[in-house]
Design an enzyme around this catalytic site. Structure first.
Site, PDB file in Angstrom:
ATOM      1  CB  CYS A   9      -4.047  13.303  32.222  1.00 39.46           C
ATOM      2  SG  CYS A   9      -5.381  12.333  31.502  1.00 39.46           S
ATOM      3  N   GLY A  35      -0.524  15.292  27.758  1.00 41.20           N
ATOM      4  CA  GLY A  35      -1.774  15.320  27.152  1.00 41.20           C
ATOM      5  C   GLY A  35      -1.803  16.612  26.301  1.00 41.20           C
ATOM      6  CG  ASN A 109      -1.953  10.810  35.439  1.00 40.66           C
ATOM      7  OD1 ASN A 109      -0.843  10.835  35.870  1.00 40.66           O
ATOM      8  ND2 ASN A 109      -2.129  10.241  34.492  1.00 40.66           N
ATOM      9  CB  CYS A 244       4.113   3.413  35.355  1.00 42.15           C
ATOM     10  SG  CYS A 244       4.112   3.593  33.563  1.00 42.15           S
ATOM     11  CE1 TYR A 250       6.369   8.501  23.421  1.00 40.49           C
ATOM     12  CE2 TYR A 250       4.819   8.299  25.002  1.00 40.49           C
ATOM     13  CZ  TYR A 250       5.334   8.922  23.954  1.00 40.49           C
ATOM     14  OH  TYR A 250       4.527   9.615  23.012  1.00 40.49           O
ATOM     15  CB  CYS A 390      -1.053   0.339  30.048  1.00 44.70           C
ATOM     16  SG  CYS A 390      -1.126   1.154  31.527  1.00 44.70           S
ATOM     17  CB  CYS A 441       3.483  -1.589  37.144  1.00 38.99           C
ATOM     18  SG  CYS A 441       2.334  -2.167  35.928  1.00 38.99           S
ATOM     19  CB  CYS A 444       3.216  -2.295  29.022  1.00 40.56           C
ATOM     20  SG  CYS A 444       4.409  -1.438  29.755  1.00 40.56           S
TER      21      CYS A 444
HETATM   22  P1  AMP Z   1       4.091   2.887  16.636  1.00 40.73           P
HETATM   23  O1  AMP Z   1       4.060   3.477  15.347  1.00 40.73           O
HETATM   24  O2  AMP Z   1       2.732   2.745  17.062  1.00 40.73           O
HETATM   25  O3  AMP Z   1       4.830   1.634  16.813  1.00 40.73           O
HETATM   26  O4  AMP Z   1       4.292   3.845  17.764  1.00 40.73           O
HETATM   27  C1  AMP Z   1       5.723   3.824  18.212  1.00 40.73           C
HETATM   28  C2  AMP Z   1       6.023   5.282  18.612  1.00 40.73           C
HETATM   29  O5  AMP Z   1       5.215   5.822  19.536  1.00 40.73           O
HETATM   30  C3  AMP Z   1       7.599   5.310  19.257  1.00 40.73           C
HETATM   31  O6  AMP Z   1       8.115   6.084  18.470  1.00 40.73           O
HETATM   32  C4  AMP Z   1       7.256   5.932  20.558  1.00 40.73           C
HETATM   33  O7  AMP Z   1       8.068   6.817  20.985  1.00 40.73           O
HETATM   34  C5  AMP Z   1       5.805   6.268  20.595  1.00 40.73           C
HETATM   35  N1  AMP Z   1       4.962   5.757  21.896  1.00 40.73           N
HETATM   36  C6  AMP Z   1       5.214   4.838  22.608  1.00 40.73           C
HETATM   37  N2  AMP Z   1       4.014   4.692  23.555  1.00 40.73           N
HETATM   38  C7  AMP Z   1       3.449   5.717  23.188  1.00 40.73           C
HETATM   39  C8  AMP Z   1       2.087   6.379  24.068  1.00 40.73           C
HETATM   40  N3  AMP Z   1       1.474   5.442  24.802  1.00 40.73           N
HETATM   41  N4  AMP Z   1       1.718   7.328  23.395  1.00 40.73           N
HETATM   42  C9  AMP Z   1       2.329   8.091  22.275  1.00 40.73           C
HETATM   43  N5  AMP Z   1       3.230   7.712  21.614  1.00 40.73           N
HETATM   44  C10 AMP Z   1       3.823   6.436  22.073  1.00 40.73           C
END
Ligand code: AMP
Length: 451
Positions: A9, A35, A109, A244, A250, A390, A441, A444
């Site tokens: 968050c 969020g 958070n 993290c 990301y 995570c 960390c 992941c």
């Molecule tokens: P996926 O389709 O599940 O492989 O999701 C990959 C995409 O989700 C990538 O384009 C990342 O930028 C994005 N992503 C990675 N981690 C997260 C997260 N924790 N929450 C939302 N999006 C994410």
């Protein structure tokens, strides 16, 4: 097992400014990417706390009229990330409570790793809970503490919890900001140009409200804000920094300074490293917008391969990741990203994304680019394979859904139907962000959990 739904968050606190709730509101806009499910603000006028929170984006939850009722010079705010858990309004924050010392509100958070244990213990002793949020544990621990002053109760309570927390507390006259000893989640302190202080998950909030970055709240540090005084610092825990690394990969916004470094620069560095370890001849480098943009710029600059906009993103659709079913996620990816056909037709393309989680996005993107006429599609990921979930505040699915936990890189490449696939390795990632495994960390990517 109890379900924890308080994770990933954004938090903000404004102290000593006559438009506190308005500044909290603007800050939450800047932090919306952390969020999108719910938003809330509590303000204090010195005598009473008032809270408004609801499901939805910041813009939907608040309007001029509602903000006007949140009077006072101090305010805290929160945006909540969507999860598969309970989406009841009760799980929105701030969490408010009336107790023997008065009133308080908390925003959080992170994720308490011993939340179930603490909660069972509290329930055995007669506590009644209204939500699934681990933050509610903290309210009970503070209310039950036998210390006389709130600050001592906060210290007492946080000593009972383990895990990741960047917290902001609001009482009728004071504000408190705190980070766990590992400093998993970010929290920065700033000075507002025309008076007062701000703490926020990311510094992009400071830029929007005209605040100047002072420093990060340190891991294990508690800051106390009192009227007409500079913030007082207490070292509650001996710091063991484990920031993290995924914040750089990301989660944070590129215009933020997180853990003291520019997120944009860190992501560009990842692209440079990626171009060194996984070079390939191509006509262009394109990002998966928006996450892949800085790394693609870095890759292009280091390799000399032109950077192009090959995929258009529709900004009016939320994140694809947040939908609970696979079917919905597939549909949302289609709605969100479209190919720039004239640019990519008959071309050999390097596509940069920040991470692959389930593999849905990459698979869809490769298919889309091929259908639009791309000759070859080479996927490059600016972080190592995401192999482990995570527990400290980032929303990653269980191991069985993480594609890299269940397939080799070659198998993933086959699954996403790319001509080649390469990830950044752990050492290159650490180098890109000037980090070591000791102070960051990387669970992941490595499964090495500190708690
Ligand atoms: P996926 O389709 O599940 O492989 O999701 C990959 C995409 O989700 C990538 O384009 C990342 O930028 C994005 N992503 C990675 N981690 C997260 C997260 N924790 N929450 C939302 N999006 C994410």
């Amino acid at each position: 097992m109890l379900e924890n739904v308080n994770e990933k968050c954004a938090v903000v606190g404004i102290f000593g400014h006559k438009k506190a709730s308005k500044l909290a509101y603007f800050s939450l806009h800047a932090l919306q990417h952390r969020g999108q499910e719910a938003a809330g603000i509590s303000s204090s006028d010195g005598e009473k706390l008032k809270t408004i929170k609801d499901r939805g984006l910041v813009m939907r939850v608040f309007n001029e009229e509602k903000l006007a009722t949140l009077s006072g010079t101090n305010a805290i705010g929160h945006t909540r990330y969507s999860t598969a858990g309970d989406d009841s309004i009760l799980d929105a924050q701030p969490v408010f409570a009336r107790y023997d010392l008065g009133e308080m509100a908390i925003v959080h958070n992170g994720n308490f790793t011993n939340a179930d244990e603490v909660r069972s213990d509290l329930i055995k002793k007669g506590a009644i809970f209204q939500t699934f949020m681990d933050t509610e544990n903290l309210i009970h621990l503070i209310a039950k503490s036998e210390k006389e002053k709130l600050v001592d109760r906060i210290i007492d309570a946080t000593k009972r919890i383990e895990g990741a927390f960047s917290l902001v507390f609001l009482s009728r006259t004071k504000m408190f900001a705190m980070r766990d000893r590992y400093g998993f989640r970010p929290l920065s302190l700033g000075r507002i140009a025309n008076g007062g202080y701000v703490v926020a998950s990311e510094t992009c909030a400071f830029d929007l409200i005209g605040a100047e970055f002072i420093r990060d709240v340190e891991p294990g540090e508690l800051l106390i804000f009192e009227q007409d005084k500079a913030p007082i610092s207490i070292k509650v825990f001996e710091p063991i920094p484990k920031r993290c690394i995924f914040e750089y990969v990301y989660f944070s916004r590129p215009d933020s300074k997180v853990f003291g470094q520019s997120v944009y620069q860190m992501r560009k560095n990842m692209g440079v490293e990626l171009s060194k370890i996984a070079p390939i001849k191509a006509d262009m480098v394109i990002p998966v917008p928006d996450g892949g943009v800085p790394a693609a710029i870095g890759y292009s600059q280091a390799s000399g391969i032109p950077y192009e906009m090959g995929i258009m993103r529709n900004h009016y659709i939320g994140r694809t990741f947040i939908e609970p079913t696979q079917e919905m996620r597939d549909l949302k990816v289609k709605m969100k990203l479209s190919p720039m056909t004239d640019t990519i037709k008959d071309k050999i393309i390097i596509v940069i994304d920040d991470s692959i989680v389930r593999g849905t996005t990459s698979r869809r993107i490769v298919k889309m680019l091929k259908e639009a006429g791309a000759k070859e599609v080479h996927m490059r990921i600016s972080s190592p394979p995401t192999t482990d979930p995570c527990f400290y505040g980032v929303d990653t699915p269980n191991k069985d859904k993480l594609i890299a936990a269940n397939m080799t890189v070659e198998e993933i490449c086959e699954f996403i139907e790319a001509d080649s696939l390469a990830y950044l390795d752990s050492d290159s990632l650490l180098r890109s962000v000037n980090a070591t495994e000791d102070n960051y960390c990387t669970a992941c990517f490595t499964g090495k959990y500190i708690i």
